[in-house]
Design an enzyme around this catalytic site. Structure first.
Site, mmCIF file in Angstrom:
data_model
loop_
_atom_site.group_PDB
_atom_site.id
_atom_site.type_symbol
_atom_site.label_atom_id
_atom_site.label_comp_id
_atom_site.label_asym_id
_atom_site.label_seq_id
_atom_site.Cartn_x
_atom_site.Cartn_y
_atom_site.Cartn_z
ATOM 1 N N LYS A 1 0.807 -1.226 0.000
ATOM 2 C CA LYS A 1 0.000 0.000 0.000
ATOM 3 C C LYS A 1 0.838 1.274 0.000
ATOM 4 O O LYS A 1 0.397 2.312 -0.476
ATOM 5 C CB LYS A 1 -0.956 -0.009 1.186
ATOM 6 N N SER B 1 1.463 -9.935 -0.834
ATOM 7 C CA SER B 1 1.167 -8.506 -0.703
ATOM 8 C C SER B 1 1.581 -7.874 0.620
ATOM 9 O O SER B 1 1.807 -6.673 0.687
ATOM 10 C CB SER B 1 -0.332 -8.277 -0.938
ATOM 11 N N GLU C 1 -9.470 6.596 4.034
ATOM 12 C CA GLU C 1 -10.353 5.679 4.743
ATOM 13 C C GLU C 1 -9.522 4.452 5.063
ATOM 14 O O GLU C 1 -8.578 4.127 4.346
ATOM 15 C CB GLU C 1 -11.557 5.304 3.873
#
Ligand SMILES: *Cc1c(COP(=O)(O)O)cnc(C)c1O
Length: 406
Positions: A100, A389, A122
């Protein structure tokens, strides 16, 4: 040029100016946001064409995020499973422990370029919140992160991390008090604050240009992976597998291979505890087209079109929608999508820990579980790459609670 090459070429060029991926995508937002999204689209287009912006982005990915992340041959896992060779693209080694951060850095740089001083985000599990708070600290921006009160309770360590990084965590006390409600609250804030504020959406979802922009920032994963495969294996892999929540880590690794039609691409959604609506978070497996959070895509909804509740043991996959580009890749058959149950993900997590000494995130364990399932029926000269990930440190408590080992 044959038909499949034709199609692959057009896939890589999507979306067009209207932000559509085939019949998916677009921009379904209140009029007050039209000018803001137009400004963002323009700012992103000029940034992409600006070599100094792209060079600086690459520099931060190198010095700060610690890229390139390794492509690692999981030899003991491969021996344990028997069959195709399993390689891992190690996004778990990126700064803050997941992919991310790639997107958060890119959008924070864009915020600065647009002359804005505040970002909002968010978060569900807190991973995107932590990545945004990290990027805000690095670039000297104010950061408010919207988070459902139920998620704040479940993800206390990440709330603490965001606070330590200087962000304000804004509790959202409506609906189910989870990610969907936090997204609505962030969207509402942005409608009143967009002159000074950029909203960093954390996945390839939302109105145009977000799905395209987040995909591009995450494509560093696939660009590196492609070069690493050619370098160390001498050829492209046969199969790439990634988990799909909103779909950003999957889009990031798939997109640079989209023209390589010999490479099979599989997205793995959260199959949860059963195939019943409400028991999983798998819109491409069980959902239908609809509009959610500003774009058209596959959505989990009831017969009245109400977005349905979702369930997954992994908070990062616990979302009723999916990025519109995945819906298009699914529609035209360039990628396929499947789901993996809560219990299979837990078993895969344990296998990787015991065979390789790597603790994967619960999200990534879904992709891993699918790789383990299909590898054993494939010949040993075949190559599977799993996008790992993120790392699993955040999931330890949940893992021991769910497997009742405490
Ligand atoms: C957030 C998250 C995901 C799911 O998000 P995508 O946009 O689908 O990638 C997957 N893995 C990890 C480790 C995450 O933190």
């Amino acid at each position: 040029m044959n038909d499949s090459q034709d199609q692959a070429e057009s896939l890589a060029n999507l979306p067009g100016d209207s932000g559509h991926f085939g019949s998916f995508g677009g921009s379904f937002v209140p009029e007050t946001l039209h000018a803001t999204l137009a400004q963002l689209t323009e700012a992103y287009a000029t940034a992409r064409a600006d070599t100094s912006f792209m060079q600086e982005f690459q520099q931060h990915l190198t010095d700060y995020v610690a890229r390139p992340t390794p492509l690692y041959f999981a030899k003991r896992l491969t021996d344990h499973v028997g069959g195709a060779k399993i390689y891992l693209k190690r996004e778990d080694t990126a700064h803050t422990g997941a992919h991310k951060i790639n997107n958060a850095i890119g959008q924070a740089m864009l915020t600065r370029r647009m002359g804005k001083k505040r970002i909002i985000a968010e978060t569900g599990a807190g991973q995107h919140g932590v990545a945004s708070a990290t990027a805000a600290a690095k670039f000297g921006l104010t950061c408010d992160v919207f988070m459902g009160t139920e998620d704040m309770r479940r993800q206390q360590p990440n709330v603490r991390r965001m606070q330590l990084l200087g962000a304000t965590v804004v509790p959202v006390n409506s609906g189910s008090c989870t990610l969907k409600d936090a997204t609505n609250a962030a969207m509402r804030d942005w409608m009143g604050s967009s002159e000074s504020t950029h909203y960093i959406i954390g996945s390839v979802v939302g109105p145009h240009p977000f799905p395209m922009m987040v995909r591009d920032f995450q494509s560093v994963i696939g660009i590196e992976c492609r070069a690493q495969c050619l370098d160390t294996i001498g050829r492209l892999p046969d199969h790439i597998i990634a988990c799909v929540g909103g779909g950003s880590n999957a889009a990031g690794i798939f997109y640079p291979f989209i023209d390589d039609t010999s490479v099979k691409l599989t997205g793995v959604e959260a199959g949860g505890r059963s195939e019943k609506l409400g028991d999983h978070a798998a819109p491409l497996t069980f959902g239908s087209p609809g509009v959610l959070h500003g774009s058209k895509s596959f959505v989990l909804q009831d017969s009245d079109g109400q977005t349905s509740p979702v369930h997954s043991i992994s908070a990062g996959l616990d979302y009723p929608g999916v990025g519109p580009e995945h819906s298009h890749w699914f529609d035209v058959g360039r990628a396929d999508y499947t789901s993996c149950s809560d219990s299979d993900a837990l078993v895969a997590l344990d296998s990787l820990c015991k065979t390789e000494g790597i603790i994967p995130a619960l999200e990534s364990s879904h992709a891993l579980a699918h790789a383990i399932k299909i590898a054993k029926d494939m010949p040993s000269d075949q190559i599977i790459v799993v996008n790992l990930s993120g790392r699993g440190d955040k999931d330890l408590e949940e893992y021991f609670r769910l497997t009742k080992q405490d």
